[in-house]
Design an enzyme around this catalytic site. Structure first.
Site, PDB file in Angstrom:
ATOM      1  N   CYS A 152       0.795  -1.231   0.000  1.00  0.00           N
ATOM      2  CA  CYS A 152       0.000   0.000   0.000  1.00  0.00           C
ATOM      3  C   CYS A 152       0.833   1.289   0.000  1.00  0.00           C
ATOM      4  CB  CYS A 152      -0.945   0.005   1.192  1.00  0.00           C
ATOM      5  SG  CYS A 152      -2.174  -1.311   1.143  1.00  0.00           S
ATOM      6  N   ARG A 187      15.326   2.277   3.026  1.00  0.00           N
ATOM      7  CA  ARG A 187      15.427   1.015   2.291  1.00  0.00           C
ATOM      8  C   ARG A 187      14.869  -0.118   3.153  1.00  0.00           C
ATOM      9  NH1 ARG A 187      20.266   1.590   0.261  1.00  0.00           N
ATOM     10  NH2 ARG A 187      21.404   0.190   1.639  1.00  0.00           N
ATOM     11  N   SER A 188      13.799   0.164   3.880  1.00  0.00           N
ATOM     12  CA  SER A 188      13.155  -0.880   4.671  1.00  0.00           C
ATOM     13  C   SER A 188      12.536  -1.914   3.735  1.00  0.00           C
ATOM     14  CB  SER A 188      12.071  -0.284   5.569  1.00  0.00           C
ATOM     15  OG  SER A 188      10.982   0.170   4.795  1.00  0.00           O
ATOM     16  N   ASP A 210      20.101   4.382   2.657  1.00  0.00           N
ATOM     17  CA  ASP A 210      19.859   4.185   4.086  1.00  0.00           C
ATOM     18  C   ASP A 210      21.190   4.297   4.810  1.00  0.00           C
ATOM     19  OD1 ASP A 210      21.183   1.753   3.892  1.00  0.00           O
ATOM     20  OD2 ASP A 210      19.551   0.563   4.717  1.00  0.00           O
ATOM     21  N   ILE A 211      21.195   4.017   6.100  1.00  0.00           N
ATOM     22  CA  ILE A 211      22.409   4.260   6.886  1.00  0.00           C
ATOM     23  C   ILE A 211      23.557   3.348   6.494  1.00  0.00           C
ATOM     24  CG2 ILE A 211      21.168   5.194   8.875  1.00  0.00           C
ATOM     25  CD1 ILE A 211      21.420   2.487  10.211  1.00  0.00           C
TER      26      ILE A 211
END
Length: 334
Positions: A152, A187-188, A210-211
């Site tokens: 979603c 970037r989960s 991301d980190i």
């Protein structure tokens, strides 16, 4: 009369997500009218997370406004597995949403996989995730009747880019982001990586940040690849890639994070999908369009997904989700 000191410069348009949500809601309501009864969405809440409860309440409100039936079932962690399995076989339940985290470990991933693929409105089951990354857009590639469900929040970001005409409808379906360079900060596995993959599969060059570093998602030079490929960039920092991007999308959940807007190129489009404010007010000095939140769109996309599931199950030619398949969109091939 002079403009207020904090007013956005005339060069920046602040676009509220409600405008996109309202348009999508109209299309969703057209789809509901083709059904014999309201679609029934069941939400499972098995945690005490205030954010999850708020999301459930927002979902219920949006369902009721659009002619859907919504049931919130609060269960204990020890009972959630059986509750999902029961809903899978309940003919009165059309769609299932589970509010995570519950166990906050791999057991949550297991729960995602036991939701029936025909009721998974979030698109989190393995088959949907596999197809998304492989750029397979139908459950039945031969007949192309059953379209895949997309997660979603990534899809909500895409619907906003479509609304903003970032998608070029002159180009062939599947290539309509060709020529765009996009930065996604997050970037989960739930949002950031799927979003980067979807954008790259539609032709964009995407820098995923991301980190741990920066990855480059593309379909190769000249879009020669069918699906995206990922290159891990070495010795490359945010300051090296952001000036190349005409679209910047950020979703860092921490309240202390602020995107360095000095890196933006003039006229970039900026979208914030975090519940926190990733961009400070100074973003309006560089951006041409700024979208401060997307929550309202995410919930309407959830309802669109439910209509898609119902359409996939039907053998007749009445397609309740057809109203949402506007020419030029991610889902519509015409």
């Amino acid at each position: 009369m002079s403009a207020p000191k904090d007013a956005a410069p005339a060069s920046c348009k602040v676009m509220l997500s409600k405008h996109v949500a309202n348009r999508l809601s109209q299309e969703v309501q057209e789809g509901v009218k083709t059904l014999e009864k309201p679609p029934h969405l069941v939400g499972f809440l098995a945690n005490d997370d205030p954010a999850a409860l708020m999301y459930a309440q927002m979902t219920q409100k949006t369902c009721e406004e659009n002619g859907f039936k919504y049931s919130l079932r609060e269960v204990g962690r020890d009972d959630i597995e059986e509750a999902i399995l029961s809903a899978n076989t309940d003919s009165e339940v059309d769609g299932i949403i589970v509010y995570y985290p519950i166990f906050n470990n791999r057991q949550d991933q297991y729960l995602q996989q036991i939701v029936d693929v025909g009721k998974d409105v979030e698109g989190l089951s393995h088959r949907y995730i596999f197809n998304m990354y492989q750029n397979i857009r139908f459950l039945d590639p031969e007949t192309k009747r059953q379209k895949c469900i997309l997660p979603c929040t990534p899809l909500a970001n895409i619907k906003i880019l479509e609304y903003l005409n970032i998608y070029n409808t002159i180009l062939p379906y599947g290539n309509r982001l060709f020529g765009h360079t996009i930065c996604v900060v997050n970037r989960s596995e739930v949002v950031g990586r799927p979003l980067a993959a979807l954008l790259a599969n539609d032709g964009a060059c995407v820098y995923s940040v991301d980190i741990t570093g920066i990855h480059k998602f593309t379909r190769g030079e000249g879009l020669k690849k069918h699906r995206h490929e990922v290159e891990v960039l070495k010795d490359v920092e945010l300051k090296d890639v952001v000036p190349l991007c005409d679209v910047v999308i950020s979703g860092v959940p921490g309240d202390k994070y602020k995107f360095d807007t000095s890196l933006l190129r003039e006229g970039a489009v900026c979208v914030n999908f975090s519940s926190e404010k990733n961009f400070g007010p100074e973003v309006k000095e560089k951006a041409s369009i700024f979208v401060p939140s997307i929550g309202k769109v995410t919930i309407v996309v959830l309802l669109r997904n439910l209509l898609r599931l119902i359409q996939n199950r039907r053998a007749d030619d009445i397609k309740p989700a057809a109203a949402t398949e506007r020419p030029g969109t991610l889902e519509a091939a015409s």
